[in-house]
Design an enzyme around this catalytic site. Structure first.
Site, PDB file in Angstrom:
ATOM      1  N   THR A 185      -8.273  -2.281  -2.910  1.00 34.49           N
ATOM      2  CA  THR A 185      -7.357  -1.148  -3.099  1.00 34.49           C
ATOM      3  C   THR A 185      -7.891  -0.272  -4.221  1.00 34.49           C
ATOM      4  O   THR A 185      -8.496  -0.773  -5.160  1.00 34.49           O
ATOM      5  CB  THR A 185      -5.962  -1.704  -3.476  1.00 34.49           C
ATOM      6  OG1 THR A 185      -5.414  -2.314  -2.323  1.00 34.49           O
ATOM      7  CG2 THR A 185      -5.017  -0.629  -3.985  1.00 34.49           C
ATOM      8  N   GLY A 215       3.340  -2.480   1.444  1.00 37.26           N
ATOM      9  CA  GLY A 215       3.077  -3.144   0.168  1.00 37.26           C
ATOM     10  C   GLY A 215       3.615  -2.335  -0.997  1.00 37.26           C
ATOM     11  O   GLY A 215       4.456  -1.444  -0.839  1.00 37.26           O
ATOM     12  N   THR A 235      -2.852  -3.215  -8.594  1.00 40.22           N
ATOM     13  CA  THR A 235      -3.489  -3.795  -7.404  1.00 40.22           C
ATOM     14  C   THR A 235      -3.252  -5.300  -7.406  1.00 40.22           C
ATOM     15  O   THR A 235      -3.249  -5.936  -8.462  1.00 40.22           O
ATOM     16  CB  THR A 235      -4.997  -3.489  -7.363  1.00 40.22           C
ATOM     17  OG1 THR A 235      -5.579  -4.188  -6.246  1.00 40.22           O
ATOM     18  CG2 THR A 235      -5.720  -3.905  -8.635  1.00 40.22           C
TER      19      THR A 235
HETATM   20  N1  ASP Z   1      -1.331  -4.124  -3.451  1.00 43.44           N
HETATM   21  C1  ASP Z   1      -1.903  -3.948  -2.148  1.00 43.44           C
HETATM   22  C2  ASP Z   1      -0.904  -4.329  -1.101  1.00 43.44           C
HETATM   23  O1  ASP Z   1      -0.179  -5.292  -1.314  1.00 43.44           O
HETATM   24  C3  ASP Z   1      -3.141  -4.730  -1.938  1.00 43.44           C
HETATM   25  C4  ASP Z   1      -4.171  -4.608  -3.031  1.00 43.44           C
HETATM   26  O2  ASP Z   1      -3.879  -4.160  -4.127  1.00 43.44           O
HETATM   27  O3  ASP Z   1      -5.309  -4.950  -2.786  1.00 43.44           O
HETATM   28  O4  ASP Z   1      -0.869  -3.729  -0.063  1.00 43.44           O
END
Ligand code: ASP
Length: 317
Positions: A185, A215, A235
């Protein structure tokens, strides 16, 4: 003083094993954009909001990050992307969820912010709105890369739990020799010459996420936050960041404690809910933090003309 910081996702357990063959490409991407946009921010050519939008757009175009082209695939094998953006001084915000055809989801979110209402648009309506604003429309074949297809095939073959992530052993058992676990992300925070801050975050979510899952990334206050004093982009396992209102909590804690203490406190709160990850945050004093509790977090900062990058524990000039 201007500041620009970016992250390219956090992930992994255990000690960091060093750089993979493709990590230099990720570092190069961050180094180039930090030098370019940091300089433009310094010269007053762009403000914080445009700096974070452009930074995220560059990372959405880099297929090795999990946003825009190169996003991970959901349970049905499609790419569905989430993004949000917030301007600090007036708390204007824009967010898109489950967008499928826009090359730059963050630019669509930026247009929502500029329009002022509504804050959030969903799926097809968000893609249509983006197209009306002349955000480039692309098809799924262009967005999907071989690497993500291979990761998804492993996720499916292993009958992994819904929502399993790249770095979850049950999801992706053997990372390719040149591929390191990490969610990928992307996010950016910036402080401009006017003393204003902004934050932006963009993602494809998690490999094999159930259709329709949303998310933390597009949720203002969870994955992204900016106000008159701080800007935050998170993230990690999104559900835990949602349940703790992570990004907004950091801002509230920062009212009574230093930025780094507030950042650590937020990550400690996220952990018991199954959330591992990291964040980047800045304040209007020009302080920047990049804490993470995973094996790695791709990250970079531009402060006073100096660029610093990191993946595992150490940083590089
Ligand atoms: N936070 C993101 C999600 O849950 C994933 C990530 O940060 O890699 O969609």
């Amino acid at each position: 003083m201007v500041v620009l910081a970016v992250h390219g996702g956090a992930g992994g357990d255990g000690p960091w094993g060093g750089m993979t063959d493709v990590d230099p490409q990720r570092l190069d991407c961050m180094r180039r954009l930090l030098n370019d946009l940091g300089g433009r921010l310094q010269r007053g050519e762009i403000n914080a909001l445009e700096a974070v939008t452009l930074a995220v757009e560059v990372m959405e175009d880099e297929p090795l990050f999990n946003a825009g082209r190169g996003s991970v695939l959901d349970a049905s094998g499609s790419i569905t992307m989430d993004a949000s953006i917030m301007r600090g001084h007036d708390q204007a915000a824009g967010a898109v969820v489950n967008i499928k055809r826009s090359r730059h989801p963050i630019r669509v979110a930026n247009h929502l912010l500029q329009d002022g209402w509504p804050v959030m648009l969903n799926s097809e309506a968000a893609d249509v709105f983006g197209a009306e604003k002349k955000v480039e429309t692309v098809d799924q074949h262009w967005l999907i890369t071989e690497l993500r297809q291979a990761q998804w095939a492993k996720w499916k073959a292993n009958k992994s739990a819904p929502g399993s992530t790249d770095e979850d052993d049950r999801a992706i058992l053997d990372h390719d020799a040149d591929e390191q676990p990490g969610m990928g992300t992307v996010g950016a925070v910036a402080l401009d010459i006017h003393g204003h801050v902004a934050a932006a975050t963009s993602t494809g979510g998690m490999t094999g996420k159930p259709n329709g899952r949303i998310g933390d990334t597009p949720i203002i206050g969870a994955g992204t936050w900016a106000d008159a004093t701080v800007a935050v982009s998170c993230t990690g396992i999104g559900e835990a960041f949602i349940r703790t209102c992570a990004a907004r909590s950091l801002a509230a804690y920062h009212e009574v404690m230093p930025l780094d203490t507030a950042g650590r406190k937020v990550l400690n709160e996220v952990a018991p809910y199954g959330g591992r990850g990291g964040l980047i945050a800045i304040n209007t004093d020009g302080r920047v933090i990049t804490p993470f509790q995973t094996m790695l977090m791709y990250r970079g900062t531009y402060v006073g003309g100096l660029v610093e990058l990191g993946i595992g524990p150490q940083t590089y000039a």
